[in-house]
Scaffold this motif. Structure first.
Motif, short mmCIF file in Angstrom:
data_model
loop_
_atom_site.label_atom_id
_atom_site.label_comp_id
_atom_site.label_asym_id
_atom_site.label_seq_id
_atom_site.Cartn_x
_atom_site.Cartn_y
_atom_site.Cartn_z
N UNK A 1 -42.53 26.30 -9.23
CA UNK A 1 -42.98 25.53 -10.53
C UNK A 1 -41.94 25.03 -11.28
N UNK A 2 -41.82 23.88 -11.70
CA UNK A 2 -40.95 23.26 -12.54
C UNK A 2 -41.61 22.18 -13.59
N UNK A 3 -41.06 22.17 -14.70
CA UNK A 3 -41.68 21.26 -15.61
C UNK A 3 -40.75 20.49 -16.43
N UNK A 4 -41.06 19.31 -16.83
CA UNK A 4 -40.14 18.41 -17.67
C UNK A 4 -41.02 17.15 -17.93
N UNK A 5 -40.03 16.44 -18.45
CA UNK A 5 -40.78 15.12 -19.13
C UNK A 5 -40.42 13.86 -18.55
N UNK A 6 -41.24 12.84 -18.84
CA UNK A 6 -40.71 11.44 -18.35
C UNK A 6 -40.41 10.70 -19.51
N UNK A 7 -39.31 10.14 -19.58
CA UNK A 7 -38.90 9.60 -20.94
C UNK A 7 -38.23 8.07 -20.45
N UNK A 8 -38.76 7.13 -20.91
CA UNK A 8 -38.40 5.66 -20.74
C UNK A 8 -38.60 5.43 -19.24
N UNK A 9 -39.90 6.04 -18.75
CA UNK A 9 -40.15 5.73 -17.23
C UNK A 9 -39.43 6.43 -16.21
#
Length: 124
Positions: free
Chosen positions: A16-24
């Motif tokens: 399980x990994x988590x993170x964001x999308x920034x500027x597409x």
């Protein structure tokens, strides 16, 4: 994970990994991790928890674009968590710009889990 830290995937059935999308763009650390360990992760369940302001409708395509060259996107399970940006410490011009972006992207201020402007003028 710390640089140089070794990982033993043998006893893992799911990652399980988590993170964001920034500027597409998907977070580079997630992309690098999946690329680095692509052989070790074959046959494992992979779950990605993703957050971002205006990515609700296209987060799966953003993920696939980022890792599809070296990872089978159909094997990834992705969960979109929404997003929030606290603009209280931003300058006036940045707040105005973010509000305009939210308006242009039809973000709903009354449903912050789907993204939008909060009652305090923050982009969620």
């Amino acid at each position: 994970l710390a640089d140089g830290q070794s990982i033993n995937f043998e006893d893992c059935s799911m990652i399980v990994l988590g993170g964001g999308i920034y500027m597409g763009q998907l977070n580079k650390k997630i992309v690098d991790f999946l690329k680095k360990y692509k052989k070790e992760l074959q046959g494992k369940g992979i779950v990605l928890y993703i957050h971002g302001l205006i990515s609700e409708t296209n987060y799966k395509s953003i993920v696939c674009k980022a890792v599809g060259r070296f990872f089978d996107c159909s094997k990834l399970h992705t969960v979109y968590l929404g997003g929030e940006l606290d603009t209280r410490q931003l300058g006036f011009l940045n707040r105005v710009m973010l509000k305009e972006i939210a308006k242009e992207n039809n973000l709903d201020p009354l449903h912050p889990k789907r993204g939008g402007l909060s009652e305090t003028g923050n982009v969620n």
